[in-house]
Design a protein around this motif. Structure first.
Motif, mmCIF file in Angstrom:
data_model
loop_
_atom_site.group_PDB
_atom_site.id
_atom_site.type_symbol
_atom_site.label_atom_id
_atom_site.label_comp_id
_atom_site.label_asym_id
_atom_site.label_seq_id
_atom_site.Cartn_x
_atom_site.Cartn_y
_atom_site.Cartn_z
ATOM 1 N N ALA A 19 0.858 -1.186 0.000
ATOM 2 C CA ALA A 19 0.000 0.000 0.000
ATOM 3 C C ALA A 19 0.891 1.231 0.000
ATOM 4 C CB ALA A 19 -0.913 0.001 1.223
ATOM 5 N N ILE A 20 0.659 2.131 -0.965
ATOM 6 C CA ILE A 20 1.522 3.289 -1.144
ATOM 7 C C ILE A 20 0.797 4.563 -0.710
ATOM 8 C CG2 ILE A 20 2.726 4.715 -2.853
ATOM 9 C CD1 ILE A 20 3.280 2.216 -4.447
ATOM 10 N N GLY A 21 1.494 5.374 0.061
ATOM 11 C CA GLY A 21 0.931 6.657 0.447
ATOM 12 C C GLY A 21 1.497 7.146 1.765
ATOM 13 N N THR A 32 -7.624 0.192 4.128
ATOM 14 C CA THR A 32 -8.653 -0.857 4.107
ATOM 15 C C THR A 32 -8.482 -1.789 2.921
ATOM 16 O OG1 THR A 32 -10.176 0.562 2.850
ATOM 17 C CG2 THR A 32 -10.301 0.668 5.255
ATOM 18 N N ASN A 33 -7.655 -1.386 1.951
ATOM 19 C CA ASN A 33 -7.491 -2.201 0.744
ATOM 20 C C ASN A 33 -6.837 -3.544 1.046
ATOM 21 O OD1 ASN A 33 -8.639 -0.355 -1.051
ATOM 22 N ND2 ASN A 33 -6.713 0.743 -1.323
ATOM 23 N N GLY A 79 -2.544 2.327 -4.795
ATOM 24 C CA GLY A 79 -2.202 3.720 -4.567
ATOM 25 C C GLY A 79 -1.095 4.227 -5.478
ATOM 26 N N GLY A 80 -0.956 5.542 -5.529
ATOM 27 C CA GLY A 80 0.123 6.165 -6.286
ATOM 28 C C GLY A 80 -0.114 6.273 -7.773
ATOM 29 N N CYS A 160 -0.650 -3.212 -10.383
ATOM 30 C CA CYS A 160 -0.751 -1.878 -9.793
ATOM 31 C C CYS A 160 -2.171 -1.356 -9.966
ATOM 32 C CB CYS A 160 0.250 -0.929 -10.439
ATOM 33 S SG CYS A 160 1.978 -1.398 -10.158
ATOM 34 N N LEU A 161 -2.814 -1.019 -8.845
ATOM 35 C CA LEU A 161 -4.218 -0.642 -8.838
ATOM 36 C C LEU A 161 -4.416 0.711 -8.164
ATOM 37 C CD1 LEU A 161 -5.697 -4.066 -7.662
ATOM 38 C CD2 LEU A 161 -5.496 -3.232 -10.010
ATOM 39 N N PRO A 162 -5.474 1.422 -8.516
ATOM 40 C CA PRO A 162 -5.765 2.687 -7.822
ATOM 41 C C PRO A 162 -6.061 2.443 -6.352
ATOM 42 C CG PRO A 162 -7.610 2.046 -9.228
ATOM 43 C CD PRO A 162 -6.479 1.124 -9.555
ATOM 44 N N GLY A 163 -5.795 3.462 -5.542
ATOM 45 C CA GLY A 163 -5.991 3.311 -4.106
ATOM 46 C C GLY A 163 -7.405 3.554 -3.629
#
Length: 399
Positions: A19-21, A32-33, A79-80, A160-163
């Protein structure tokens, strides 16, 4: 296409989540992802061994991608992927695979169209979202402007997926999971059942299931909460029916050992269990509480079986507690009285839970020595456990 045949009994691919951020590391928002993806992966028989949170630094992200891909066949990143200069996932993925970012005119057209449909003019920054690492597989995002992508090298896959949770969940369910199942020839599933135990210390629970904790499939694991211990039963099987059979074969002897110490399964909670018990008894109760917070009143006062709920911040001496409260039981209808008292001392949190009725009186005294932050949960769970264990006595007296 990855040709890595995986059977239920063989070596299944293992996954890792990132999880990126920086906002996650600062505690500004909660991740929560990871929880959602973990549950999705077990449904297609993928083992998850590790999850990591990392801040918005392109060098550290790229290094983590390389590290994760050396130990895991599948690495899923959330994320990212936004349009701002600190959304580094695209650049980090390109660095990790030693490729360039490529502009996709068709993606830019989709992004611009999505903005236009909302009456918004996309900014130049939004063009960043149309750059994808060379040779990556683009994943359409039907719910947002940030497309995802997958990069493969040998038997390794970086996803790679949206957050944004709802966007991530849609892409995972519609695109990523079917792709992984096909690519890795996945079979079977991982199923979990959780038995909830209250009123038994974790050490005692561990002692009672120790012989099962060495099993390979199904497996047993423990998770302790204040006043509650979860016994997690996990099975890997070729079908849901077979997984249920394996879990049931393990659950049966565990239930024999714990008996009524087990109050629920999976999503069942202790407070809901107690409320159901009170309702089923079909009689009225009085609730009295003293302490720094009205913990039990807030949990149970709205139950139709609670005739009235009284709360006071004044904690009476324990030795005079029952004498003071017993007058409440002297009422024409003879309603039983639940009473709960809790207070802090230098040696920990003290609590007294009791029931007074014309035909039955009992109480229990407890001391909590754990982290103060968990004190409220311990007080309520200990009190709820007392109620559930003694309500059958009230029922017997009534009959």
């Amino acid at each position: 296409m990855i040709m890595n045949k995986t059977s239920v009994e063989g070596n299944m691919p293992n996954a890792e989540l990132i999880a990126i951020g920086t906002e996650l590391l600062l505690g500004e928002i909660q991740d929560t992802n990871t929880h959602s993806i973990a549950r999705m992966l077990r449904g297609v028989n993928i083992d998850l061994f590790r999850s990591t949170i990392i801040g918005d630094n392109v060098g550290r992200i790229a290094s983590l991608f390389n590290e994760a891909l050396t130990r895991s066949e599948i690495v899923i990143v959330t994320g990212g992927l936004g349009p701002t200069v600190d959304d580094y996932t695209r650049e980090a993925a390109a660095m990790a695979f030693n490729v360039e970012l490529e502009f996709h005119p068709d993606l830019w057209e989709k992004i611009a169209t999505r903005f236009s449909s909302r009456g918004i003019l996309p900014s130049e920054n939004n063009r960043r979202q149309a750059y994808i690492p060379a040779n990556a597989i683009v994943i359409d995002n039907p719910m947002g402007t940030a497309p995802g992508f997958m990069v493969q090298k040998g038997s390794r896959t970086l996803v790679c997926l949206p957050g944004v949770p709802r966007e991530m969940e849609a892409i995972m369910g519609d695109t990523v999971l079917p792709f992984l199942v096909k690519s890795y020839s996945l079979q079977g599933l991982i199923k979990v059942r959780v038995l909830h135990v209250s009123g038994v210390p974790e050490s005692r629970v561990d002692q009672l299931v120790a012989d099962f904790e060495t099993w390979q499939n199904p497996t047993v694991g423990l998770l302790a909460h204040p006043g509650i211990v979860d016994i997690r039963l996990t099975a890997k099987a070729e079908s849901e029916t077979r997984a249920d059979e394996m879990i049931t074969s393990l659950e049966r002897p565990i239930r024999e050992r714990f008996g009524s110490d087990i109050f629920g399964v999976d999503d069942e909670t202790l407070v809901d269990h107690v409320r159901d018990m009170i309702t089923a008894l079909d009689r009225k109760f009085i609730l009295v509480e003293a302490g720094d917070k009205p913990l039990m009143r807030d949990l149970l006062a709205d139950s139709p079986q609670i005739l009235r709920a009284e709360y006071s911040t004044q904690v009476l001496p324990v030795e005079s507690l029952e004498d003071n409260i017993s007058s409440l039981a002297a009422n024409p209808a003879h309603e039983p009285v639940f009473y709960f008292v809790h207070w802090w001392e230098d040696t920990g949190i003290k609590s007294v839970s009791g029931i007074i009725s014309p035909g039955f009186t009992r109480n229990t005294k407890n001391t909590y020595l754990g982290p103060p932050a968990n004190g409220d949960s311990w007080i309520t769970n200990t009190a709820l456990d007392f109620i559930r264990r003694n309500l059958p006595e009230i029922k017997q007296w009534k009959e």
